[in-house]
Scaffold this active site. Structure first.
Site, PDB file in Angstrom:
ATOM      1  N   LYS A  25     -11.047  -1.541  58.917  1.00 27.32           N
ATOM      2  CA  LYS A  25     -11.274  -2.434  57.767  1.00 27.32           C
ATOM      3  C   LYS A  25     -10.380  -1.949  56.644  1.00 27.32           C
ATOM      4  O   LYS A  25     -10.028  -0.769  56.597  1.00 27.32           O
ATOM      5  CB  LYS A  25     -12.734  -2.359  57.322  1.00 27.32           C
ATOM      6  CG  LYS A  25     -13.174  -3.541  56.491  1.00 27.32           C
ATOM      7  CD  LYS A  25     -13.628  -4.710  57.355  1.00 27.32           C
ATOM      8  CE  LYS A  25     -13.840  -5.956  56.541  1.00 27.32           C
ATOM      9  NZ  LYS A  25     -14.420  -7.051  57.328  1.00 27.32           N
ATOM     10  N   ASP A  78     -11.082 -11.447  55.000  1.00 32.16           N
ATOM     11  CA  ASP A  78     -12.490 -11.163  54.668  1.00 32.16           C
ATOM     12  C   ASP A  78     -12.685 -11.743  53.265  1.00 32.16           C
ATOM     13  O   ASP A  78     -11.905 -12.627  52.852  1.00 32.16           O
ATOM     14  CB  ASP A  78     -12.770  -9.647  54.729  1.00 32.16           C
ATOM     15  CG  ASP A  78     -14.262  -9.311  54.634  1.00 32.16           C
ATOM     16  OD1 ASP A  78     -14.981  -9.485  55.630  1.00 32.16           O
ATOM     17  OD2 ASP A  78     -14.727  -8.889  53.549  1.00 32.16           O
TER      18      ASP A  78
HETATM   19  P1  NDP Z   1     -14.993 -15.650  50.909  1.00 35.40           P
HETATM   20  O1  NDP Z   1     -14.218 -14.851  49.946  1.00 35.40           O
HETATM   21  O2  NDP Z   1     -14.390 -16.842  51.514  1.00 35.40           O
HETATM   22  O3  NDP Z   1     -16.382 -16.100  50.245  1.00 35.40           O
HETATM   23  C1  NDP Z   1     -17.271 -15.162  49.747  1.00 35.40           C
HETATM   24  C2  NDP Z   1     -18.458 -15.875  49.119  1.00 35.40           C
HETATM   25  O4  NDP Z   1     -19.458 -14.920  48.801  1.00 35.40           O
HETATM   26  C3  NDP Z   1     -18.089 -16.546  47.795  1.00 35.40           C
HETATM   27  O5  NDP Z   1     -18.894 -17.682  47.632  1.00 35.40           O
HETATM   28  C4  NDP Z   1     -18.424 -15.461  46.786  1.00 35.40           C
HETATM   29  O6  NDP Z   1     -18.717 -15.940  45.481  1.00 35.40           O
HETATM   30  C5  NDP Z   1     -19.652 -14.872  47.401  1.00 35.40           C
HETATM   31  N1  NDP Z   1     -19.785 -13.472  46.954  1.00 35.40           N
HETATM   32  C6  NDP Z   1     -18.879 -12.478  47.103  1.00 35.40           C
HETATM   33  N2  NDP Z   1     -19.300 -11.354  46.526  1.00 35.40           N
HETATM   34  C7  NDP Z   1     -20.506 -11.654  45.990  1.00 35.40           C
HETATM   35  C8  NDP Z   1     -21.447 -10.908  45.268  1.00 35.40           C
HETATM   36  N3  NDP Z   1     -21.241  -9.612  44.967  1.00 35.40           N
HETATM   37  N4  NDP Z   1     -22.598 -11.528  44.889  1.00 35.40           N
HETATM   38  C9  NDP Z   1     -22.806 -12.845  45.197  1.00 35.40           C
HETATM   39  N5  NDP Z   1     -21.936 -13.603  45.876  1.00 35.40           N
HETATM   40  C10 NDP Z   1     -20.808 -13.018  46.273  1.00 35.40           C
HETATM   41  O7  NDP Z   1     -15.468 -14.612  52.037  1.00 35.40           O
HETATM   42  P2  NDP Z   1     -15.984 -14.893  53.516  1.00 35.40           P
HETATM   43  O8  NDP Z   1     -16.746 -16.163  53.556  1.00 35.40           O
HETATM   44  O9  NDP Z   1     -14.848 -14.685  54.428  1.00 35.40           O
HETATM   45  O10 NDP Z   1     -16.981 -13.651  53.727  1.00 35.40           O
HETATM   46  C11 NDP Z   1     -18.369 -13.711  53.417  1.00 35.40           C
HETATM   47  C12 NDP Z   1     -19.111 -12.625  54.179  1.00 35.40           C
HETATM   48  O11 NDP Z   1     -18.916 -12.800  55.595  1.00 35.40           O
HETATM   49  C13 NDP Z   1     -18.665 -11.186  53.878  1.00 35.40           C
HETATM   50  O12 NDP Z   1     -19.785 -10.323  53.986  1.00 35.40           O
HETATM   51  C14 NDP Z   1     -17.710 -10.886  55.025  1.00 35.40           C
HETATM   52  O13 NDP Z   1     -17.585  -9.502  55.269  1.00 35.40           O
HETATM   53  C15 NDP Z   1     -18.426 -11.595  56.176  1.00 35.40           C
HETATM   54  N6  NDP Z   1     -17.595 -11.911  57.333  1.00 35.40           N
HETATM   55  C16 NDP Z   1     -16.482 -12.702  57.198  1.00 35.40           C
HETATM   56  C17 NDP Z   1     -15.738 -13.018  58.314  1.00 35.40           C
HETATM   57  C18 NDP Z   1     -14.588 -13.971  58.246  1.00 35.40           C
HETATM   58  O14 NDP Z   1     -14.090 -14.357  59.310  1.00 35.40           O
HETATM   59  N7  NDP Z   1     -14.144 -14.404  57.078  1.00 35.40           N
HETATM   60  C19 NDP Z   1     -16.053 -12.449  59.636  1.00 35.40           C
HETATM   61  C20 NDP Z   1     -17.293 -11.701  59.676  1.00 35.40           C
HETATM   62  C21 NDP Z   1     -18.000 -11.431  58.546  1.00 35.40           C
HETATM   63  P3  NDP Z   1     -17.705 -15.609  44.267  1.00 35.40           P
HETATM   64  O15 NDP Z   1     -16.630 -16.622  44.372  1.00 35.40           O
HETATM   65  O16 NDP Z   1     -18.539 -15.753  43.043  1.00 35.40           O
HETATM   66  O17 NDP Z   1     -17.218 -14.206  44.472  1.00 35.40           O
END
Ligand code: NDP
Length: 451
Positions: free
Chosen positions: A130, A170
Site C-alpha cells: 500500500k 484508493d
Molecule cells: P474515493 O476517494 O473515491 O471516495 C472516498 C469517499 O469516502 C468520499 O466520499 C470521501 O468524502 C469519503 N471519506 C474519505 N475520508 C473520510 C473521512 N475521514 N470521513 C468521512 N468520509 C470520508 O475512495 P474509494 O471509494 O476508492 O475508497 C473508499 C474506501 O474503500 C476506502 O476505505 C478504501 O480503502 C476502500 N477500498 C477501495 C477500493 C477501490 O477499488 N477504490 C478497493 C478496496 C477498498 P470526502 O470527499 O469528504 O473526503
C-alpha cells in the site's frame, strides 16, 4: 480462546506496540487478525516455530520520500510519499495508493497488512502493499494534481515494476491520478507495461475495474443472504461515502432490486427515502467525478431528499448497511443503532470501517458481518485480472470480467464459511477470512525459507 492462545495474543501485541507505539490503526488491524488466528496457530506449532505471524507484521520494505511540486501560484509545496511493501510471498506487491491529508505510516501499514490477507483470499498470485501521500487533492486544479502525480511517480518509479510491485487507486486516487502517474512512469521507463492498474479502457485498463469494488461488495452481501434463502431485492440499503466504491455499490444494489437511501462524505449525509435510482446515480457520478462537488448538492437537485450536516448515515433504518467511506466510521453506538433498527447484514466496502467494539456488537447479535478484507476484495481481484490481460496483451469483455469477479466473490464467501463456521452454525466471517487468507501466505513462507 484458551489460556495459551490468550497469552500469545497479549505478548504478541505488547511487542508490536512497543516497536511502534503511536501506530494505533496498525495495532487495531494486527490485533483483529492475531486474535482470530491465535487458537489456530497454537494448535499448529509449525507456524509458531517459524514465527510466521511475527514476520507478517513486519513490512519487507518501507520507502518514504519527499514530493516537491509547484502550485498554480508558482509556490513550492512539499508532501511526503510512501510505499509499504508488506509481503511478496505469493506474488508481486499489490495494493492501492491513497492521497488524503490524513495519510501517515500507521494508516498505510494497516492497509498493507490487511491487503496481504485480502489478496490471498482472491486466489490470484498477488502479494500485498500500500502507499500514498498526505497530499490532499480536494480543491486542487487538474494541473496541480498532474504536477504532484509526476513528482510522486518520479521517485516511486524506482521501486515498482510489473513483476515487483503494481500499485492501483484508493481514496483520492481515481482514473485522473492513475493517468497522470502512468504517463510519467512510461516516460521515465520508456516501456508500456502493466505496472499500474485502474488504467483507462483504451490504454491497458480492464473492463469493470472502476465498478469492481462496489459490485463485489454487493455480490458478497448477496452470497451471505443466499445462505438463508433471501436476496437483496426489496431490501433498504444504507451506504456511506460517495466516491468510487459507494457509486458502484449503489448501481449494483439498484440493479438487483434493492433500494439505496443514503450517501455521504466527510461533511454529512443525504437521505433520499424514495431511493437513489439510476437517473439520480447518473447525477451523483457527474457531481463527484466531473464537477468534483460535495454530496450536499444532491438535495438541491432532488427535493424529496434531506441533508444532515456533520452526521453519519447509520441512524437511518435499513436491512443492509454498506460502509464504503473510510476506517473507523462505524462505532459501537452506530452499531447498536443499526441493530435496533433491524439491520441484519453488514458488507464492508471500505477497509476497517467498523471499530472493534462495533464488530463485537454485530457478532454478538449474530448479524451477517463481512469484514472489508473479504467483502471489498473484488477491486484488487479485478486489478489482478487487469494484470493478466496486460501480460497476455489482450482485453476480455465486460461480461467475461464480471463472470470472473462473481466467481471470485463466491469463492471468498465459501472460504469464509469453511474456516469461520462455529459450532452453533453462525459464520464468523472475520475468523474465516483471516484463517483462509493466512494459510496460503504462511505455507508459501514456510516453503521459501527464512527470507
Ligand atoms: P474515493 O476517494 O473515491 O471516495 C472516498 C469517499 O469516502 C468520499 O466520499 C470521501 O468524502 C469519503 N471519506 C474519505 N475520508 C473520510 C473521512 N475521514 N470521513 C468521512 N468520509 C470520508 O475512495 P474509494 O471509494 O476508492 O475508497 C473508499 C474506501 O474503500 C476506502 O476505505 C478504501 O480503502 C476502500 N477500498 C477501495 C477500493 C477501490 O477499488 N477504490 C478497493 C478496496 C477498498 P470526502 O470527499 O469528504 O473526503
Amino acid at each position: 480462546m484458551d489460556k495459551i492462545a490468550a497469552e500469545f495474543v497479549q505478548n504478541f501485541m505488547a511487542n508490536v506496540i512497543a516497536k511502534d507505539p503511536l501506530e494505533k490503526e496498525f495495532h487495531q488491524a494486527v490485533r483483529e487478525v492475531v486474535e482470530s488466528l491465535a487458537p489456530f496457530v497454537v494448535q499448529n506449532p509449525v507456524y509458531m516455530k517459524a514465527r510466521i505471524l511475527e514476520r507478517m507484521a513486519e513490512p519487507e520494505r518501507i520507502v518514504m520520500f519527499r514530493v516537491p511540486w509547484l502550485n498554480d501560484r508558482g509556490e513550492v509545496e512539499i508532501n511526503r510519499g510512501y510505499r509499504i511493501q508488506m509481503s511478496s510471498a505469493i506474488g508481486p506487491y499489490k495494493g492501492g495508493l491513497r492521497f488524503h491529508a490524513s495519510v501517515n505510516l500507521s494508516i498505510l501499514k494497516f492497509l498493507a497488512y490487511e491487503q496481504v490477507l485480502k489478496n490471498s483470499l482472491t486466489t490470484l498470485p498477488m502479494g500485498g502493499g500500500k502507499g500514498g501521500s498526505d497530499f490532499n487533492p480536494k480543491g486542487k486544479s487538474d494541473n496541480e494534481v498532474m504536477r504532484f502525480c509526476q513528482s510522486f511517480m518520479t521517485e516511486l518509479s524506482r521501486h515498482i515494476g510489473p513483476d515487483t510491485d503494481v500499485p492501483a487507486g484508493d481514496i483520492g486516487v481515481g482514473g485522473r491520478e492513475i493517468g497522470f502517474m502512468y504517463g510519467q512512469l512510461k516516460r521515465l521507463s520508456n516501456a508500456f507495461t502493466g505496472t499500474l492498474t485502474g488504467k483507462g479502457l483504451g490504454w491497458g485498463g480492464s473492463p469493470l475495474r472502476p465498478e469492481a469494488t462496489g459490485y463485489g461488495t454487493t455480490y458478497f452481501a448477496q452470497e451471505m443472504l443466499s445462505t438463508i434463502g433471501e436476496e437483496i431485492a426489496g431490501k433498504t440499503v444504507v451506504i456511506s461515502g460517495s466516491g468510487n466504491v459507494s457509486q458502484y455499490a449503489v448501481e449494483k444494489v439498484t440493479q438487483l432490486g434493492g433500494k439505496v437511501v443514503t450517501l455521504s462524505d466527510s461533511n454529512g449525509f443525504i437521505y433520499d427515502p424514495e431511493g437513489i435510482n439510476e437517473e439520480k446515480l447518473e447525477y451523483v457520478l457527474e457531481l463527484k467525478n466531473v464537477w468534483r462537488g460535495r454530496i450536499r448538492e444532491y438535495v438541491n437537485e432532488f427535493k424529496g431528499a434531506k441533508y444532515f450536516e456533520n452526521q453519519r448515515p447509520w441512524s437511518v433504518p435499513c436491512q443492509i448497511a454498506m460502509p464504503c467511506a473510510t476506517q473507523n466510521e462505524v462505532d459501537e453506538e452506530d452499531a447498536k443503532t443499526l441493530v435496533a433498527n433491524g439491520c441484519r447484514v453488514i458488507s464492508e466496502g471500505a477497509n476497517m470501517p467498523s471499530t472493534p467494539e462495533a464488530i463485537h456488537v454485530f457478532q454478538g447479535n449474530k448479524l451477517f458481518y463481512a469484514p472489508g478484507k473479504a467483502a471489498n476484495a473484488g477491486g484488487v481481484a479485478t486489478s489482478g485480472l487487469e494484470m493478466s490481460q496486460n501480460s497476455m496483451r489482450l482485453t476480455w469483455t465486460r461480461d467475461e470480467v464480471d463472470a470472473r469477479l462473481h466467481r471470485i466473490m463466491k469463492g471468498i464467501h465459501e472460504t469464509c464459511v469453511q474456516y469461520g463456521k462455529e459450532s452453533d452454525g453462525y459464520v464468523n466471517y472475520v475468523k474465516g477470512a483471516n484463517i483462509g487468507g493466512f494459510l496460503k501466505v504462511a505455507n508459501a513462507m514456510l516453503a521459501q525459507g527464512l527470507v
